[in-house]
Design an enzyme around this catalytic site. Structure first.
Site, mmCIF file in Angstrom:
data_model
loop_
_atom_site.group_PDB
_atom_site.id
_atom_site.type_symbol
_atom_site.label_atom_id
_atom_site.label_comp_id
_atom_site.label_asym_id
_atom_site.label_seq_id
_atom_site.Cartn_x
_atom_site.Cartn_y
_atom_site.Cartn_z
ATOM 1 N N ASP A 98 -37.189 -20.885 -20.955
ATOM 2 C CA ASP A 98 -37.069 -21.422 -22.309
ATOM 3 C C ASP A 98 -36.259 -20.533 -23.244
ATOM 4 O OD1 ASP A 98 -38.739 -19.282 -22.480
ATOM 5 O OD2 ASP A 98 -40.568 -20.449 -22.771
ATOM 6 N N GLU A 120 -39.646 -23.920 -13.898
ATOM 7 C CA GLU A 120 -40.700 -23.642 -14.885
ATOM 8 C C GLU A 120 -40.653 -24.665 -16.025
ATOM 9 O OE1 GLU A 120 -42.105 -19.394 -15.865
ATOM 10 O OE2 GLU A 120 -41.482 -20.150 -17.829
ATOM 11 N N GLU A 134 -38.762 -20.621 -28.361
ATOM 12 C CA GLU A 134 -38.901 -21.079 -26.972
ATOM 13 C C GLU A 134 -39.546 -22.446 -26.827
ATOM 14 O OE1 GLU A 134 -39.747 -18.068 -28.090
ATOM 15 O OE2 GLU A 134 -38.559 -16.607 -26.969
ATOM 16 N N HIS A 206 -43.034 -8.181 -27.391
ATOM 17 C CA HIS A 206 -41.632 -8.429 -27.755
ATOM 18 C C HIS A 206 -41.390 -9.727 -28.511
ATOM 19 C CE1 HIS A 206 -40.679 -11.703 -24.948
ATOM 20 N NE2 HIS A 206 -41.495 -11.127 -24.113
ATOM 21 N N ARG A 208 -40.858 -12.758 -31.072
ATOM 22 C CA ARG A 208 -40.402 -12.833 -32.468
ATOM 23 C C ARG A 208 -41.555 -13.071 -33.451
ATOM 24 N NH1 ARG A 208 -35.636 -13.784 -30.117
ATOM 25 N NH2 ARG A 208 -33.743 -13.569 -31.376
ATOM 26 N N HIS A 239 -39.893 -2.612 -25.417
ATOM 27 C CA HIS A 239 -38.756 -3.543 -25.375
ATOM 28 C C HIS A 239 -37.648 -2.988 -26.278
ATOM 29 C CE1 HIS A 239 -36.386 -7.186 -25.855
ATOM 30 N NE2 HIS A 239 -37.124 -7.803 -24.944
HETATM 31 C C1 UD1 Z 1 -35.405 -12.952 -25.130
HETATM 32 C C2 UD1 Z 1 -35.820 -14.437 -25.141
HETATM 33 C C3 UD1 Z 1 -37.315 -14.578 -24.920
HETATM 34 C C4 UD1 Z 1 -37.773 -13.815 -23.700
HETATM 35 C C5 UD1 Z 1 -37.307 -12.361 -23.799
HETATM 36 C C6 UD1 Z 1 -37.676 -11.610 -22.550
HETATM 37 C C7 UD1 Z 1 -34.612 -16.000 -26.620
HETATM 38 C C8 UD1 Z 1 -34.488 -16.555 -27.971
HETATM 39 N N1 UD1 Z 1 -35.509 -15.024 -26.442
HETATM 40 O O1 UD1 Z 1 -35.989 -12.363 -26.293
HETATM 41 O O2 UD1 Z 1 -37.638 -15.955 -24.760
HETATM 42 O O3 UD1 Z 1 -39.174 -13.871 -23.634
HETATM 43 O O4 UD1 Z 1 -35.888 -12.336 -23.953
HETATM 44 O O5 UD1 Z 1 -37.624 -10.226 -22.748
HETATM 45 O O6 UD1 Z 1 -33.910 -16.426 -25.738
HETATM 46 N N2 UD1 Z 1 -31.754 -5.557 -26.079
HETATM 47 C C9 UD1 Z 1 -31.140 -4.455 -25.526
HETATM 48 N N3 UD1 Z 1 -31.005 -4.404 -24.166
HETATM 49 C C10 UD1 Z 1 -31.429 -5.378 -23.339
HETATM 50 C C11 UD1 Z 1 -32.082 -6.485 -23.915
HETATM 51 C C12 UD1 Z 1 -32.215 -6.565 -25.285
HETATM 52 O O7 UD1 Z 1 -30.727 -3.542 -26.229
HETATM 53 O O8 UD1 Z 1 -31.283 -5.266 -22.114
HETATM 54 C C13 UD1 Z 1 -31.899 -5.619 -27.562
HETATM 55 C C14 UD1 Z 1 -30.555 -5.957 -28.270
HETATM 56 O O9 UD1 Z 1 -30.477 -5.258 -29.471
HETATM 57 C C15 UD1 Z 1 -30.708 -7.461 -28.554
HETATM 58 C C16 UD1 Z 1 -32.199 -7.540 -28.834
HETATM 59 O O10 UD1 Z 1 -32.812 -6.651 -27.918
HETATM 60 O O11 UD1 Z 1 -29.916 -7.889 -29.629
HETATM 61 C C17 UD1 Z 1 -32.813 -8.911 -28.740
HETATM 62 O O12 UD1 Z 1 -32.531 -9.553 -27.507
HETATM 63 P P1 UD1 Z 1 -32.737 -11.156 -27.408
HETATM 64 O O13 UD1 Z 1 -32.415 -11.601 -26.023
HETATM 65 O O14 UD1 Z 1 -32.010 -11.856 -28.520
HETATM 66 O O15 UD1 Z 1 -34.273 -11.344 -27.717
HETATM 67 P P2 UD1 Z 1 -35.532 -10.955 -26.871
HETATM 68 O O16 UD1 Z 1 -36.582 -10.606 -27.863
HETATM 69 O O17 UD1 Z 1 -35.185 -10.000 -25.821
HETATM 70 N N1 UDP Z 2 -41.163 -6.341 -16.642
HETATM 71 C C1 UDP Z 2 -40.411 -5.325 -16.041
HETATM 72 N N2 UDP Z 2 -40.352 -4.096 -16.658
HETATM 73 C C2 UDP Z 2 -40.989 -3.831 -17.819
HETATM 74 C C3 UDP Z 2 -41.727 -4.875 -18.452
HETATM 75 C C4 UDP Z 2 -41.782 -6.113 -17.828
HETATM 76 O O1 UDP Z 2 -39.831 -5.522 -14.978
HETATM 77 O O2 UDP Z 2 -40.904 -2.700 -18.317
HETATM 78 C C5 UDP Z 2 -41.214 -7.665 -16.006
HETATM 79 C C6 UDP Z 2 -42.590 -8.259 -15.818
HETATM 80 O O3 UDP Z 2 -43.155 -7.877 -14.577
HETATM 81 C C7 UDP Z 2 -42.334 -9.752 -15.894
HETATM 82 C C8 UDP Z 2 -41.139 -9.851 -16.833
HETATM 83 O O4 UDP Z 2 -40.550 -8.564 -16.861
HETATM 84 O O5 UDP Z 2 -41.930 -10.291 -14.649
HETATM 85 C C9 UDP Z 2 -41.587 -10.272 -18.196
HETATM 86 O O6 UDP Z 2 -40.553 -10.133 -19.097
HETATM 87 P P1 UDP Z 2 -40.758 -10.232 -20.655
HETATM 88 O O7 UDP Z 2 -42.156 -9.864 -21.000
HETATM 89 O O8 UDP Z 2 -39.646 -9.456 -21.274
HETATM 90 O O9 UDP Z 2 -40.468 -11.774 -20.961
HETATM 91 P P2 UDP Z 2 -41.386 -13.091 -20.949
HETATM 92 O O10 UDP Z 2 -42.015 -13.205 -19.622
HETATM 93 O O11 UDP Z 2 -42.363 -12.968 -22.074
HETATM 94 O O12 UDP Z 2 -40.402 -14.173 -21.226
#
Ligand code: UD1
Ligand code: UDP
Length: 376
Positions: A98, A120, A134, A206, A208, A239
């Site tokens: 999502d 999913e 999401e 993590h 929002r 995160h």
């Molecule tokens: C995203 C997804 C969320 C999912 C989550 C898993 C959307 C709207 N959100 O949220 O559904 O649960 O990923 O973790 O699609 N960043 C880094 N390095 C990385 C990843 C992220 O620096 O490898 C930082 C960056 O500053 C980036 C910010 O995190 O701009 C937010 O990343 P973003 O993918 O927009 O949102 P998540 O909260 O990670």
């Molecule tokens: N995970 C990981 N390393 C971490 C934290 C989480 O590999 O330090 C894995 C975890 O086992 C799960 C997935 O990342 O499979 C969950 O990701 P996240 O919580 O970022 O996203 P969500 O599932 O809420 O979309």
């Protein structure tokens, strides 16, 4: 018969983990021609997963920017996917979950009238702002796609109730497959040591909805739990989102018995789950993995789209109120009876064979086999 060209598109850590078992399996079948497009909505966290599952993308949109907004991600994925879809012209696009990557990839394929499968499918909270964005991403996806791979009976029922147009097949959640693969094949070492007799709480946050005050409320609860229980240690892979990392560092750095960590690679994270006693999280995937290890989860959210966890008593919804988190955690720390209430023998989310079911269904869908496979 012509090979079926399948394009996978994903961008974040959880999508990569949950699609990896499907990609690995389909790649072994010569009837499919597999192409991978990563948007890199996440960068380092995505690359960690690509590395561990040895997935090499054919296309990398490389879109991640620090503090990206939903607008940034959406427009970059839309633009990038137009190019990739025109170049590959696949018979099927597969997305998972999502995220904004998933939804916009689906929208792009719809604009090109390309068939789409959604892994999913059918998770619902029925609150449009929880989780945000999401819940709306996945509802919109369900109305566009041709095949819905629903993880559970309940998710199928939601889709039926919504009268969605595509086919529905129950598979179990592919995250359980991913977990089995990695536990069997990868050795991992924790980045720190815990005192042998100490209880370990694993924390991740993590979402929002939890930015700002809820995050501070959660961290206050953690500080209080640690100061009240000197036999507890907290492992917290932070995160990298600045909305989380900045506050975590400000409020928790230097607190005794808390380990602030960088995101762990998947094998190490699974090892950490195994070593932990209690998991506090707002993550979706972790709720689905924890029951396999028999670890109770306290869900740091107000609503859940995974009612199975509550029904099968593998998790409890506690929200973000400081006192409620402290009370529920304390119960699990001090009463073996309370602890056992949240530990079950089976994982309600999957059995590790979801990718196989998806593979079989695609063979049936594209006419390679006649018999519809059996649902999970
Ligand atoms: C995203 C997804 C969320 C999912 C989550 C898993 C959307 C709207 N959100 O949220 O559904 O649960 O990923 O973790 O699609 N960043 C880094 N390095 C990385 C990843 C992220 O620096 O490898 C930082 C960056 O500053 C980036 C910010 O995190 O701009 C937010 O990343 P973003 O993918 O927009 O949102 P998540 O909260 O990670
Ligand atoms: N995970 C990981 N390393 C971490 C934290 C989480 O590999 O330090 C894995 C975890 O086992 C799960 C997935 O990342 O499979 C969950 O990701 P996240 O919580 O970022 O996203 P969500 O599932 O809420 O979309």
């Amino acid at each position: 018969m012509k090979r079926v060209k399948v394009l996978f598109c994903f961008g974040t850590r959880p999508e990569a983990i949950k699609l990896a078992p499907v990609i690995t399996l389909l790649k072994k079948d010569k009837r499919f021609d597999i192409k991978i497009c990563v948007t890199a909505q996440h960068r380092e966290m995505l690359d960690q997963v690509l590395g561990i599952f040895k997935i090499v993308p054919d296309h990398d949109l490389n879109i991640m920017a620090e503090r990206q907004t939903l607008f940034d991600v959406s427009q970059k994925v839309l633009k990038g996917m137009k190019r990739v879809l025109e170049y590959e012209d696949p018979n099927l696009l597969i997305v998972q979950g999502d995220t904004t990557t998933s939804f916009i990839a689906v929208l792009s394929a719809f604009y090109k009238k390309i068939k789409i499968a959604h892994v999913e499918a059918g998770l619902r909270s029925y609150d449009k702002y929880q989780p945000f964005p999401e819940e709306i991403n996945r509802r919109l996806i369900s109305h566009i796609v041709d095949i819905n791979f629903a993880p559970t009976q309940k998710s199928k029922q939601y889709l039926i109730k919504e009268n969605i147009p595509g086919e529905i097949f129950i598979t179990g959640n592919t995250v359980v497959d991913a977990l089995h693969i990695i536990v069997k094949t990868k050795k991992a070492k924790l980045p720190m040591t815990f005192c042998d007799n100490n209880k370990v709480i694993l924390l991740t946050v993590h979402r929002r909805e939890n930015f700002g005050a809820p995050l501070s409320d959660i961290f206050n609860a953690i500080k209080r739990i640690l100061s009240d229980n000197n036999f507890v240690e907290v492992a917290y892979p932070v995160h990298p989102n600045p909305n989380v990392a900045r506050i975590a560092n400000r409020e928790l750095r230097g607190v005794k018995n808390i380990h602030l960590l960088k995101p762990l690679d998947y094998a190490t994270f699974l090892k950490m789950m195994m070593r932990s006693d209690i998991i506090l999280t707002d993550s979706g995937g972790i709720q689905e993995e924890a029951p396999t290890f028999g670890k109770p989860v306290l869900i740091l959210r107000k609503k859940t789209e995974r009612p199975e966890a509550i029904e099968f008593r593998t998790a409890r919804l506690v929200g973000t109120n400081t006192s409620r988190i402290i009370i529920e955690t304390q119960k699990l720390l001090s009463s073996a009876f309370e602890y056992r209430k949240l530990v079950q023998k089976n994982n309600p989310f999957g059995d590790g064979k979801a990718a196989r079911r998806i593979h079989k269904y695609l063979l049936y869908y594209f006419g390679y086999t006649k018999k519809r496979p059996r649902d999970f």
